[in-house]
Design an enzyme around this catalytic site. Structure first.
Site, mmCIF file in Angstrom:
data_model
loop_
_atom_site.group_PDB
_atom_site.id
_atom_site.type_symbol
_atom_site.label_atom_id
_atom_site.label_comp_id
_atom_site.label_asym_id
_atom_site.label_seq_id
_atom_site.Cartn_x
_atom_site.Cartn_y
_atom_site.Cartn_z
ATOM 1 N N GLU A 1 1.066 -1.139 -0.099
ATOM 2 C CA GLU A 1 0.031 0.003 0.185
ATOM 3 C C GLU A 1 0.941 1.365 0.105
ATOM 4 O O GLU A 1 1.330 1.815 1.179
ATOM 5 C CB GLU A 1 -0.846 -0.047 1.324
ATOM 6 C CG GLU A 1 -2.107 0.994 1.206
ATOM 7 C CD GLU A 1 -2.757 1.212 2.227
ATOM 8 O OE1 GLU A 1 -3.832 1.827 2.261
ATOM 9 O OE2 GLU A 1 -2.583 0.413 3.371
ATOM 10 N N HIS B 1 -5.543 5.755 -2.110
ATOM 11 C CA HIS B 1 -4.945 6.925 -1.672
ATOM 12 C C HIS B 1 -4.579 8.061 -2.791
ATOM 13 O O HIS B 1 -3.386 8.626 -3.093
ATOM 14 C CB HIS B 1 -3.559 6.837 -0.761
ATOM 15 C CG HIS B 1 -3.712 5.936 0.150
ATOM 16 N ND1 HIS B 1 -4.157 6.700 1.504
ATOM 17 C CD2 HIS B 1 -3.766 4.425 0.794
ATOM 18 C CE1 HIS B 1 -4.259 5.951 2.545
ATOM 19 N NE2 HIS B 1 -4.091 4.737 2.061
ATOM 20 N N HIS C 1 -9.902 0.437 -0.205
ATOM 21 C CA HIS C 1 -10.839 0.719 0.676
ATOM 22 C C HIS C 1 -11.373 2.156 0.177
ATOM 23 O O HIS C 1 -11.393 3.330 0.587
ATOM 24 C CB HIS C 1 -10.205 1.040 2.092
ATOM 25 C CG HIS C 1 -8.610 2.032 2.208
ATOM 26 N ND1 HIS C 1 -8.727 2.931 1.730
ATOM 27 C CD2 HIS C 1 -7.602 1.527 2.723
ATOM 28 C CE1 HIS C 1 -7.021 3.292 1.684
ATOM 29 N NE2 HIS C 1 -7.040 2.616 2.719
ATOM 30 N N ASN D 1 -12.306 5.965 1.633
ATOM 31 C CA ASN D 1 -11.318 6.356 2.444
ATOM 32 C C ASN D 1 -9.812 6.564 1.919
ATOM 33 O O ASN D 1 -9.540 5.490 1.028
ATOM 34 C CB ASN D 1 -11.044 5.272 3.615
ATOM 35 C CG ASN D 1 -12.225 5.022 4.272
ATOM 36 O OD1 ASN D 1 -12.905 4.085 4.539
ATOM 37 N ND2 ASN D 1 -12.747 6.061 4.947
ATOM 38 N N ARG E 1 -20.747 16.637 -9.516
ATOM 39 C CA ARG E 1 -20.383 17.249 -10.787
ATOM 40 C C ARG E 1 -19.169 16.686 -11.118
ATOM 41 O O ARG E 1 -18.613 16.900 -12.321
ATOM 42 C CB ARG E 1 -20.441 18.631 -10.877
ATOM 43 C CG ARG E 1 -21.804 19.428 -10.900
ATOM 44 C CD ARG E 1 -21.646 20.846 -11.082
ATOM 45 N NE ARG E 1 -20.968 21.610 -10.217
ATOM 46 C CZ ARG E 1 -21.561 22.150 -9.139
ATOM 47 N NH1 ARG E 1 -22.982 21.705 -8.952
ATOM 48 N NH2 ARG E 1 -20.740 22.767 -8.388
ATOM 49 N N ASP F 1 -16.055 -1.436 9.578
ATOM 50 C CA ASP F 1 -16.182 -1.394 10.757
ATOM 51 C C ASP F 1 -17.155 -0.444 11.465
ATOM 52 O O ASP F 1 -17.254 -0.354 12.731
ATOM 53 C CB ASP F 1 -14.722 -1.058 11.436
ATOM 54 C CG ASP F 1 -14.209 0.416 10.821
ATOM 55 O OD1 ASP F 1 -14.819 0.806 10.013
ATOM 56 O OD2 ASP F 1 -13.115 0.904 11.224
ATOM 57 N N ASP G 1 -8.048 -3.774 7.258
ATOM 58 C CA ASP G 1 -7.149 -2.608 7.022
ATOM 59 C C ASP G 1 -6.718 -2.612 8.602
ATOM 60 O O ASP G 1 -6.300 -1.415 9.041
ATOM 61 C CB ASP G 1 -7.935 -1.297 6.604
ATOM 62 C CG ASP G 1 -6.711 -0.185 6.517
ATOM 63 O OD1 ASP G 1 -5.373 -0.703 6.181
ATOM 64 O OD2 ASP G 1 -7.049 0.994 6.487
ATOM 65 N N ALA H 1 -6.391 5.760 11.407
ATOM 66 C CA ALA H 1 -5.067 5.036 10.940
ATOM 67 C C ALA H 1 -5.280 3.519 10.906
ATOM 68 O O ALA H 1 -4.907 2.893 11.908
ATOM 69 C CB ALA H 1 -3.884 5.606 11.903
#
Length: 396
Positions: free
Chosen positions: A135, A201, A222, A225, A233, A254, A280, A314
C-alpha cells in the site's frame, strides 16, 4: 459445543446451517478428509457408527475468511523483519476466522521495503501468508492518510521492478495513485507482471482514473477512505471505481470508516461479484488500547479506534468476523452477501478460489462456525482446529 475436538483427521461436521456458494443448507453437514472438504450435503451424513461426528447444534457454518488488506494484529505488525512478530499477527486474525491473509505494508523507504518484503516472502513460501500487498509508496501526498509523507514517491519502472524482484512472486497487489507521473504506466507494468494493480490514496479526477482502469487496475483500495470524495459534478475515484464493472471495491466494514448506509449503498451497487470486505487492521487489533506505530507513524488507539495525532483514522482494529457481523447486522445485508464479501470474492481476487473461499468438495477445509450472534466458536484451517478462538487473553 465441540468440546474436546482439537485434532485433525477424518470427521463430519453435522447439525449446522452450512452456507454453500448459492444457498444455506439447513440441517447440513460437511465431511472433512486429509485437510480438505470431502463432501457437503443435508440430512443423514456419510459414514458408519465409527465415524467421528462433530455436532454444531444449529450453528452457522461458513468458509474461512480471506483478508486481502491487513497490516497486523495481536500487538504485532507486518512492517517488521522479525518472523515471530509476523506470525503473532497472523495468529491473532486466525483466531477470528481469517484462514487466509494477505500481508499489507505501508509506505517506507524502498530499501527498507525490500527487507520487509524478504521477511514476509519466507512466510508466504511456508504457506502462512497468501502473499504481500504494498500500500504505497506510490500514493498521493494530498490523500496519504496514515502514511509518512516523507516516504512517498512517484512510480518509475526501475523501482517497481526492484520491489517485484524482492518479492520473487510473493507480491500479489500494489496500491497506487494513478494521477502521479508514471502512474498509468506502473499500472500496466504491474498487470503485465501478474500483480493486481489497486487504485487508492488518490486525489485523481475522473479523467485520470479511467486510463488506469483501461491499463489494468482492477481494485479500489478501501473505497471512500483515502481518496477524493464523491461530488455530484465530479465523481472522482469513488464514482468511477464504484460504477466500473471491471473494478472490485474494498470496504472497511467497521462502521467507523464507513456509515452502515454507505456500506449498504456501495455493496448493493457493486453486488456480490465486486464487493470485498477488508480489515485494514493495524497492530492494535485484538490487543489493548494504547500507543502503537503504523509504519513510521505514532498511532493512538482509544475504544478500539486508531487515530494519528491530527485525528485522522490510522487503519482499524477490525477483525473479519466483526466485518461479517457488521455487514449483516449493521448494514442489513444477507448472509450470502457476507460470505461472498469475506471469502468467495477475495479468494477469486487472489486467484486461489480453486483452493479456498467456499465450502465445496476438493477445497481446503477452511471453516468458521458462528453462533447465533455471528461470533466464531470454532475455526478450522486446512483441517486443523485453531486454538483459542476469539480475543486472546493479554498480559499487561
Amino acid at each position: 459445543m465441540l468440546e474436546g475436538v482439537k485434532h485433525a483427521g477424518d470427521f463430519v461436521i453435522t447439525g449446522g446451517r452450512v452456507v454453500a456458494p448459492d444457498r444455506v443448507l439447513d440441517d447440513g453437514w460437511l465431511a472433512v478428509s486429509d485437510g480438505r472438504i470431502a463432501a457437503v450435503g443435508t440430512g443423514t451424513p456419510p459414514g458408519g457408527p465409527e465415524a467421528e461426528v462433530v455436532d454444531v447444534g444449529g450453528a452457522l457454518v461458513v468458509p474461512g475468511f480471506v483478508d486481502t488488506h491487513c497490516h497486523g494484529g495481536g500487538g504485532a505488525s507486518f512492517s517488521t523483519l522479525d518472523p515471530e512478530e509476523i506470525l503473532t499477527a497472523v495468529r491473532a486474525h486466525r483466531r477470528h476466522g481469517t484462514t487466509t491473509t494477505l500481508a499489507s505494508l505501508v509506505s517506507d523507504p524502498i530499501d527498507l521495503l525490500t527487507e520487509q518484503i524478504a521477511a514476509l516472502r519466507e512466510l508466504v513460501q511456508e504457506g502462512e501468508l497468501a502473499g504481500i500487498h504494498l500500500e504505497g509508496p506510490f500514493i498521493s501526498r494530498a490523500r496519504c492518510g496514515a502514511h509518512d509523507p516523507d516516504t512517498l514517491r512517484e512510480p518509475d519502472t526501475g523501482t517497481v521492478e526492484k520491489l517485484l524482484r524482492a518479492g520473487a512472486g510473493a507480491i500479489r497487489m500494489v496500491t497506487l495513485a494513478p494521477e502521479l507521473n508514471g502512474g498509468v504506466k506502473a499500472v500496466r507494468q504491474l498487470a503485465e507482471s501478474g500483480v493486481t494493480a489497486a487504485i487508492g490514496h488518490t486525489d485523481g479526477l475522473a479523467e485520470q482514473l479511467v486510463p488506469a482502469i483501461d491499463a489494468g487496475a482492477t481494485v479500489a483500495t478501501h473505497l471512500f477512505n483515502g481518496m477524493r470524495p464523491l461530488h455530484h459534478r465530479e465523481p472522482g475515484p469513488v464514482g468511477v471505481l464504484l460504477d466500473d464493472e471491471r473494478v472490485t471495491v474494498e470496504l472497511i466494514c467497521d462502521l467507523v470508516h464507513l456509515h452502515p448506509t454507505v456500506v449498504r449503498l456501495a455493496a448493493s451497487h457493486a453486488g456480490r461479484g465486486r464487493t470485498v470486505l477488508i480489515t485494514d487492521a493495524m497492530s492494535a487489533t485484538d490487543a489493548a488500547d494504547g500507543r502503537y506505530t503504523l509504519g513510521r507513524l505514532e498511532v493512538d488507539v482509544h475504544d478500539g479506534v486508531a487515530t494519528l495525532d491530527n485525528g485522522s483514522l490510522a487503519g482499524s482494529t477490525l477483525t473479519m468476523d466483526n466485518a461479517f457481523r457488521n455487514l449483516v447486522k449493521g448494514a442489513k445485508l444477507g448472509v450470502l452477501d457476507a460470505v461472498r464479501a469475506t471469502s468467495g470474492r477475495p479468494a477469486e481476487l487472489l486467484g486461489i478460489a480453486d483452493r479456498t473461499g467456499s465450502l465445496r468438495p476438493g477445497l481446503a477445509a477452511d471453516v468458521v462456525i458462528l453462533d447465533d450472534d455471528l461470533r466464531p466458536v470454532r475455526v478450522l484451517r486446512r483441517g486443523e482446529w485453531v486454538a483459542e478462538v476469539g480475543r486472546a487473553t493479554l498480559s499487561t
